[in-house]
Scaffold this motif. Structure first.
Motif, PDB file in Angstrom:
ATOM      1  N   LYS A   1       0.827  -1.207   0.000  1.00 43.19           N
ATOM      2  CA  LYS A   1       0.000   0.000   0.000  1.00 43.19           C
ATOM      3  C   LYS A   1       0.860   1.255   0.000  1.00 43.19           C
ATOM      4  O   LYS A   1       0.593   2.222  -0.731  1.00 43.19           O
ATOM      5  CB  LYS A   1      -0.928  -0.014   1.220  1.00 43.19           C
ATOM      6  CG  LYS A   1      -1.921   1.121   1.253  1.00 43.19           C
ATOM      7  CD  LYS A   1      -2.920   0.924   2.375  1.00 43.19           C
ATOM      8  CE  LYS A   1      -4.016   1.964   2.284  1.00 43.19           C
ATOM      9  NZ  LYS A   1      -5.110   1.698   3.202  1.00 43.19           N
ATOM     10  N   ILE A   2       1.917   1.262   0.816  1.00 42.58           N
ATOM     11  CA  ILE A   2       2.820   2.416   0.875  1.00 42.58           C
ATOM     12  C   ILE A   2       3.536   2.599  -0.457  1.00 42.58           C
ATOM     13  O   ILE A   2       3.619   3.716  -0.977  1.00 42.58           O
ATOM     14  CB  ILE A   2       3.825   2.266   2.036  1.00 42.58           C
ATOM     15  CG1 ILE A   2       3.094   2.381   3.378  1.00 42.58           C
ATOM     16  CG2 ILE A   2       4.942   3.303   1.927  1.00 42.58           C
ATOM     17  CD1 ILE A   2       3.922   1.972   4.582  1.00 42.58           C
ATOM     18  N   ASN A   3       4.052   1.507  -1.029  1.00 44.37           N
ATOM     19  CA  ASN A   3       4.757   1.616  -2.308  1.00 44.37           C
ATOM     20  C   ASN A   3       3.823   2.059  -3.428  1.00 44.37           C
ATOM     21  O   ASN A   3       4.225   2.828  -4.306  1.00 44.37           O
ATOM     22  CB  ASN A   3       5.471   0.312  -2.650  1.00 44.37           C
ATOM     23  CG  ASN A   3       6.767   0.165  -1.884  1.00 44.37           C
ATOM     24  OD1 ASN A   3       7.457   1.146  -1.607  1.00 44.37           O
ATOM     25  ND2 ASN A   3       7.111  -1.050  -1.529  1.00 44.37           N
ATOM     26  N   ASP A   4       2.582   1.606  -3.417  1.00 44.34           N
ATOM     27  CA  ASP A   4       1.594   2.071  -4.398  1.00 44.34           C
ATOM     28  C   ASP A   4       1.378   3.573  -4.250  1.00 44.34           C
ATOM     29  O   ASP A   4       1.316   4.316  -5.240  1.00 44.34           O
ATOM     30  CB  ASP A   4       0.255   1.344  -4.244  1.00 44.34           C
ATOM     31  CG  ASP A   4       0.311  -0.104  -4.716  1.00 44.34           C
ATOM     32  OD1 ASP A   4       1.304  -0.494  -5.377  1.00 44.34           O
ATOM     33  OD2 ASP A   4      -0.636  -0.860  -4.390  1.00 44.34           O
ATOM     34  N   PHE A   5       1.272   4.040  -3.008  1.00 44.42           N
ATOM     35  CA  PHE A   5       1.109   5.470  -2.749  1.00 44.42           C
ATOM     36  C   PHE A   5       2.312   6.252  -3.250  1.00 44.42           C
ATOM     37  O   PHE A   5       2.175   7.287  -3.916  1.00 44.42           O
ATOM     38  CB  PHE A   5       0.902   5.742  -1.255  1.00 44.42           C
ATOM     39  CG  PHE A   5       0.940   7.204  -0.907  1.00 44.42           C
ATOM     40  CD1 PHE A   5      -0.176   7.994  -1.101  1.00 44.42           C
ATOM     41  CD2 PHE A   5       2.099   7.797  -0.423  1.00 44.42           C
ATOM     42  CE1 PHE A   5      -0.140   9.366  -0.810  1.00 44.42           C
ATOM     43  CE2 PHE A   5       2.148   9.133  -0.136  1.00 44.42           C
ATOM     44  CZ  PHE A   5       1.023   9.933  -0.332  1.00 44.42           C
ATOM     45  N   LEU A   6       3.511   5.788  -2.925  1.00 50.03           N
ATOM     46  CA  LEU A   6       4.734   6.478  -3.336  1.00 50.03           C
ATOM     47  C   LEU A   6       4.846   6.535  -4.869  1.00 50.03           C
ATOM     48  O   LEU A   6       5.269   7.547  -5.422  1.00 50.03           O
ATOM     49  CB  LEU A   6       5.968   5.817  -2.731  1.00 50.03           C
ATOM     50  CG  LEU A   6       6.106   5.931  -1.212  1.00 50.03           C
ATOM     51  CD1 LEU A   6       7.267   5.073  -0.716  1.00 50.03           C
ATOM     52  CD2 LEU A   6       6.265   7.368  -0.776  1.00 50.03           C
ATOM     53  N   ALA A   7       4.449   5.446  -5.541  1.00 58.38           N
ATOM     54  CA  ALA A   7       4.502   5.425  -7.008  1.00 58.38           C
ATOM     55  C   ALA A   7       3.519   6.404  -7.615  1.00 58.38           C
ATOM     56  O   ALA A   7       3.825   7.075  -8.617  1.00 58.38           O
ATOM     57  CB  ALA A   7       4.221   4.003  -7.511  1.00 58.38           C
ATOM     58  N   SER A   8       2.353   6.526  -7.014  1.00 54.30           N
ATOM     59  CA  SER A   8       1.324   7.415  -7.563  1.00 54.30           C
ATOM     60  C   SER A   8       1.609   8.882  -7.241  1.00 54.30           C
ATOM     61  O   SER A   8       1.111   9.779  -7.906  1.00 54.30           O
ATOM     62  CB  SER A   8      -0.060   7.032  -7.040  1.00 54.30           C
ATOM     63  OG  SER A   8      -0.179   7.342  -5.661  1.00 54.30           O
ATOM     64  N   ALA A   9       2.432   9.114  -6.223  1.00 54.30           N
ATOM     65  CA  ALA A   9       2.730  10.491  -5.812  1.00 54.30           C
ATOM     66  C   ALA A   9       3.759  11.143  -6.725  1.00 54.30           C
ATOM     67  O   ALA A   9       3.924  12.348  -6.699  1.00 54.30           O
ATOM     68  CB  ALA A   9       3.249  10.494  -4.371  1.00 54.30           C
TER      69      ALA A   9
END
Length: 68
Positions: free
Chosen positions: A59-67
């Protein structure tokens, strides 16, 4: 693109992107300002709060990628 692992420290994670804080607050980690929590790994934080560490990292890595 920044990526984290289960061994990433919470303090390091917040330095990578402080906007990840709501994800941690969502799992009940309301002590983000506490010095002890800064030295806790993502895996330790997840386990203390009854969350699957792999799912949290994803979830964190998905957030970081989308940011970016």
């Amino acid at each position: 693109m920044a990526q984290v692992t289960k061994s990433t420290m919470i303090g390091e994670l917040l330095m990578i992107d402080e906007n990840v804080a709501p994800i941690l607050l969502e799992i009940g980690m309301h002590c983000l300002g506490c010095p002890s929590s800064q030295m806790e790994t993502i895996e330790e934080a997840a386990m203390v709060h009854g969350i699957d560490p792999d799912a949290l990292v994803e979830k964190i890595n998905d957030f970081l990628a989308s940011a970016k």
